[in-house]
Design a protein around this motif. Structure first.
Motif, PDB file in Angstrom:
ATOM      1  N   ALA A 261       0.767  -1.064   0.031  1.00 42.46           N
ATOM      2  CA  ALA A 261      -0.103  -0.017   0.085  1.00 42.46           C
ATOM      3  C   ALA A 261       0.916   1.309   0.092  1.00 42.46           C
ATOM      4  N   ALA A 262       2.025   1.112   0.730  1.00 40.97           N
ATOM      5  CA  ALA A 262       2.726   2.551   0.681  1.00 40.97           C
ATOM      6  C   ALA A 262       3.912   2.761  -0.220  1.00 40.97           C
ATOM      7  N   GLY A 263       4.311   1.534  -0.753  1.00 39.43           N
ATOM      8  CA  GLY A 263       5.640   1.567  -1.433  1.00 39.43           C
ATOM      9  C   GLY A 263       6.741   1.200  -0.512  1.00 39.43           C
ATOM     10  N   PRO A 264       8.094   1.776  -1.245  1.00 39.39           N
ATOM     11  CA  PRO A 264       9.226   1.239  -0.615  1.00 39.39           C
ATOM     12  C   PRO A 264       9.410   1.867   0.522  1.00 39.39           C
ATOM     13  N   VAL A 265       9.951   1.070   1.592  1.00 34.69           N
ATOM     14  CA  VAL A 265      10.147   1.547   2.986  1.00 34.69           C
ATOM     15  C   VAL A 265      11.640   1.166   3.334  1.00 34.69           C
ATOM     16  N   ALA A 266      12.266   2.320   3.543  1.00 36.18           N
ATOM     17  CA  ALA A 266      13.824   2.327   3.751  1.00 36.18           C
ATOM     18  C   ALA A 266      14.014   2.347   5.390  1.00 36.18           C
ATOM     19  N   ILE A 267      14.699   1.424   5.830  1.00 34.64           N
ATOM     20  CA  ILE A 267      15.005   1.246   7.189  1.00 34.64           C
ATOM     21  C   ILE A 267      16.462   1.152   7.466  1.00 34.64           C
ATOM     22  N   GLY A 268      16.794   1.977   8.494  1.00 32.35           N
ATOM     23  CA  GLY A 268      18.389   2.156   8.695  1.00 32.35           C
ATOM     24  C   GLY A 268      18.514   2.696  10.028  1.00 32.35           C
ATOM     25  N   ARG A 269      19.727   3.206  10.089  1.00 31.10           N
ATOM     26  CA  ARG A 269      20.221   3.794  11.554  1.00 31.10           C
ATOM     27  C   ARG A 269      20.622   4.971  11.331  1.00 31.10           C
ATOM     28  N   LEU A 270      19.885   5.994  12.024  1.00 31.58           N
ATOM     29  CA  LEU A 270      20.061   7.654  12.240  1.00 31.58           C
ATOM     30  C   LEU A 270      21.229   7.781  13.149  1.00 31.58           C
ATOM     31  N   PHE A 271      22.362   8.120  12.613  1.00 28.03           N
ATOM     32  CA  PHE A 271      23.653   8.310  13.333  1.00 28.03           C
ATOM     33  C   PHE A 271      23.460   9.702  13.884  1.00 28.03           C
ATOM     34  N   SER A 272      23.004  10.578  13.359  1.00 25.24           N
ATOM     35  CA  SER A 272      22.988  12.019  13.726  1.00 25.24           C
ATOM     36  C   SER A 272      21.887  12.825  13.091  1.00 25.24           C
ATOM     37  N   GLY A 273      21.616  14.044  13.674  1.00 25.77           N
ATOM     38  CA  GLY A 273      20.391  14.679  13.272  1.00 25.77           C
ATOM     39  C   GLY A 273      18.916  14.274  13.780  1.00 25.77           C
ATOM     40  N   ARG A 274      17.979  14.954  13.005  1.00 29.15           N
ATOM     41  CA  ARG A 274      16.780  14.634  13.143  1.00 29.15           C
ATOM     42  C   ARG A 274      16.151  14.395  11.546  1.00 29.15           C
ATOM     43  N   LEU A 275      15.079  13.760  11.628  1.00 24.64           N
ATOM     44  CA  LEU A 275      14.393  13.596  10.213  1.00 24.64           C
ATOM     45  C   LEU A 275      13.024  13.627  10.554  1.00 24.64           C
ATOM     46  N   LYS A 276      12.272  14.362   9.623  1.00 25.21           N
ATOM     47  CA  LYS A 276      10.942  14.413   9.872  1.00 25.21           C
ATOM     48  C   LYS A 276      10.179  14.644   8.748  1.00 25.21           C
ATOM     49  N   ASP A 277       8.575  14.293   8.607  1.00 28.29           N
ATOM     50  CA  ASP A 277       7.910  14.332   7.346  1.00 28.29           C
ATOM     51  C   ASP A 277       8.066  15.512   6.554  1.00 28.29           C
ATOM     52  N   GLY A 278       8.367  15.279   5.259  1.00 23.03           N
ATOM     53  CA  GLY A 278       8.461  16.357   4.417  1.00 23.03           C
ATOM     54  C   GLY A 278       9.829  16.799   3.956  1.00 23.03           C
ATOM     55  N   ASP A 279      10.928  16.323   4.865  1.00 17.88           N
ATOM     56  CA  ASP A 279      12.119  16.828   4.737  1.00 17.88           C
ATOM     57  C   ASP A 279      12.633  16.337   3.242  1.00 17.88           C
ATOM     58  N   ARG A 280      13.636  17.205   2.708  1.00 18.32           N
ATOM     59  CA  ARG A 280      14.145  17.011   1.355  1.00 18.32           C
ATOM     60  C   ARG A 280      15.659  16.353   2.016  1.00 18.32           C
ATOM     61  N   ILE A 281      16.129  15.144   1.375  1.00 16.64           N
ATOM     62  CA  ILE A 281      17.258  14.499   1.640  1.00 16.64           C
ATOM     63  C   ILE A 281      17.991  14.241   0.268  1.00 16.64           C
ATOM     64  N   HIS A 282      19.313  13.870   0.464  1.00 17.43           N
ATOM     65  CA  HIS A 282      20.371  13.480  -0.461  1.00 17.43           C
ATOM     66  C   HIS A 282      20.537  12.065  -0.258  1.00 17.43           C
ATOM     67  N   LEU A 283      20.578  11.305  -1.295  1.00 15.93           N
ATOM     68  CA  LEU A 283      21.131   9.911  -1.339  1.00 15.93           C
ATOM     69  C   LEU A 283      22.547  10.067  -1.953  1.00 15.93           C
ATOM     70  N   ILE A 284      23.362  10.114  -0.976  1.00 14.09           N
ATOM     71  CA  ILE A 284      24.904  10.336  -1.427  1.00 14.09           C
ATOM     72  C   ILE A 284      25.541   9.413  -2.333  1.00 14.09           C
ATOM     73  N   ASP A 285      25.175   8.081  -2.147  1.00 15.35           N
ATOM     74  CA  ASP A 285      25.741   7.321  -3.018  1.00 15.35           C
ATOM     75  C   ASP A 285      25.630   7.402  -4.602  1.00 15.35           C
ATOM     76  N   SER A 286      24.135   7.667  -4.774  1.00 17.20           N
ATOM     77  CA  SER A 286      23.779   7.784  -5.934  1.00 17.20           C
ATOM     78  C   SER A 286      23.483   9.039  -6.429  1.00 17.20           C
ATOM     79  N   LYS A 287      23.894   9.966  -5.681  1.00 18.08           N
ATOM     80  CA  LYS A 287      23.737  11.376  -6.129  1.00 18.08           C
ATOM     81  C   LYS A 287      22.345  11.791  -6.666  1.00 18.08           C
ATOM     82  N   ARG A 288      21.327  11.223  -5.855  1.00 16.88           N
ATOM     83  CA  ARG A 288      19.992  11.683  -6.208  1.00 16.88           C
ATOM     84  C   ARG A 288      19.592  12.339  -4.838  1.00 16.88           C
ATOM     85  N   GLU A 289      18.251  12.918  -5.098  1.00 11.49           N
ATOM     86  CA  GLU A 289      17.551  13.701  -4.072  1.00 11.49           C
ATOM     87  C   GLU A 289      16.311  13.023  -3.712  1.00 11.49           C
ATOM     88  N   GLY A 290      15.617  13.120  -2.442  1.00 10.19           N
ATOM     89  CA  GLY A 290      14.364  12.628  -2.286  1.00 10.19           C
ATOM     90  C   GLY A 290      13.665  13.437  -1.217  1.00 10.19           C
TER      91      GLY A 290
END
Ligand code: GDP
Length: 394
Positions: A303-332
């Motif tokens: 129903a919801a599509g891809p789910v990325a699970i991982g360890r947040l090592f620093s900072g905060r993440l919240k709904d609506g945040d724009r982020i960089h996917l470093i390895d593939s140089k993409r944004e999301g």
């Protein structure tokens, strides 16, 4: 068991000393799945979406439903020790067969490991491989010796012989720590019965104990022996000394909180400049630093599509945040930040460093990638892939 709802869980994780991130590793068939399922059944966390249904069910039925649940990529457990509540993330570390980067990748998200060993078979080749990998990632291993019932029923060992047998397994395990741990952890990370870093039990029969449980409840090897003898009652033993109490007690006592672990793990697992602002934020597990997360697992929710699970090592993440996917140089853009309540995902809006967020909305995310609020950050890759030898079939 007291059940807690989302707001209470979020309040507990506001204090990082009450978080633990651990994984279960084992040689095939030694009981990893049975043990993990037993921990999930004790979870003490119930998501709001099942809470309504739960009220309608009697507790027996709920218990049965939970025991049938297969452990997923991440499961969050609540455990109370010495009047303090802890939120414990159990992250799936693929054990056997898949000896590629997947093991190491999930080890990166955890700070402690429970190594499960069959009491009859003892330390086997895969026990050695996974323990070595954990030590290479500065993940602290503790030992759970499973299938104690086999020592009694199959090998027919009396209590004193049983203890000798188990000491031999512990010695063999400590030998691995001697060989593979870095010098500063060789002594510190050896396990012992005395300090409760070794537990014994039967995952099948759901009981377990360690030195701390023995002291608190007055249980001895003789009680175990008697429970399996004529007229004995194994169910009663499981009520008196439930397996989750031994294992989670060991996790809380001997595995570090995320902010404690990151101080010595970041220099090992992240190759950037430790004196930079990002480096310092990672070392300190700082909520106010840039958001840096390593994705260790991708699942797809129909129903919801891809789910990325991982360890947040620093900072905060919240709904609506724009982020960089470093390895593939993409944004999301993060559609929603989720947290596991037991094995159910719940939208929580925001999570801080040290936690295991599940993020929705990131089409291009892949396991192994580093995600960040800033575009220039060293990645968590550079994982040493332990490859299986290629078998040539003539
Ligand atoms: P995994 O491969 O490490 O995940 O192992 P499983 O949890 O699937 O267990 C392998 C087998 O050992 C299954 O048949 C289990 O029922 C059995 N098993 C697990 N725990 C125990 C135990 O405490 N005692 C005995 N006798 N069998 C167990």
């Amino acid at each position: 068991m007291k059940y807690k709802a989302t707001e209470q869980i979020l309040k507990i994780i506001g204090d990082k000393s009450r978080i633990r991130n651990f994984g279960v590793i084992a040689h095939v068939d030694h009981g990893k799945t049975t043990m993990s399922d037993s921990l999930l059944a004790s979870s003490g966390i119930i998501s709001p979406s099942v809470a309504g249904q739960a009220l309608a069910l009697d507790s027996m039925k709920l218990e049965q439903d939970r025991q049938m649940t297969i452990v997923q990529a991440n499961v969050t457990l609540l455990y109370e020790k010495d009047d303090k509540e802890y939120v414990i993330n159990m992250i799936d570390t693929p054990g056997h067969i898949d000896f590629t980067g997947r093991v190491t990748r999930s080890l990166r998200a955890i700070d402690g490991a429970v190594v499960v060993s069959d009491s009859v078979e003892g330390i086997m080749t895969q026990t050695e491989t996974v323990t070595r990998q954990a030590l290479e990632e500065r993940v602290r291993p503790v030992l759970y010796i499973n299938k104690i019932d086999r020592l009694i029923k199959e090998l027919r060992l009396p209590p004193d012989k049983m203890q000798e047998w188990l000491l031999e397994i512990i010695t063999n395990f400590n030998r691995l720590i001697d060989i593979y741990a870095e010098p500063e952890y060789k002594e510190k990370w050896k396990v012992s019965i005395q300090d409760g870093s070794v537990s014994f039990g039967s995952a099948k029969d759901k009981w377990g104990f360690n030195a701390d449980v023995m002291k608190k409840k007055g249980i001895s090897f003789k009680d175990i022996y008697e429970a399996y003898s004529e007229g004995g009652d194994v169910k009663k033993l499981a009520e008196r000394a439930p397996l989750y109490d031994a294992v989670l007690g060991m996790v809380v006592k001997h595995h570090p909180a995320p902010d404690v672990a990151q101080k010595y793990r970041i220099p090992k697992i992240w190759k950037g400049d430790l004196d930079s602002d990002i480096g310092k934020a990672l070392l300190n597990c700082d909520d106010n630093g840039p958001a840096v997360m390593m994705i260790v697992n991708m699942t797809v929710d129909p129903a919801a599509g891809p789910v990325a699970i991982g360890r947040l090592f620093s900072g905060r993440l919240k709904d609506g945040d724009r982020i960089h996917l470093i390895d593939s140089k993409r944004e999301g853009r993060i559609q929603s930040v989720n947290f596991f309540m037991g094995n159910q995902r719940e939208m929580v809006g925001e999570l801080a460093a040290g936690n295991i967020p599940a993020l929705l909305g990131l089409e291009h995310a892949r396991a192994g990638q580093t995600l960040s609020s800033v575009s220039t950050v060293n990645t968590f890759e550079g994982i040493q892939y332990v490859s299986e030898p290629v078998v040539q079939i003539a």
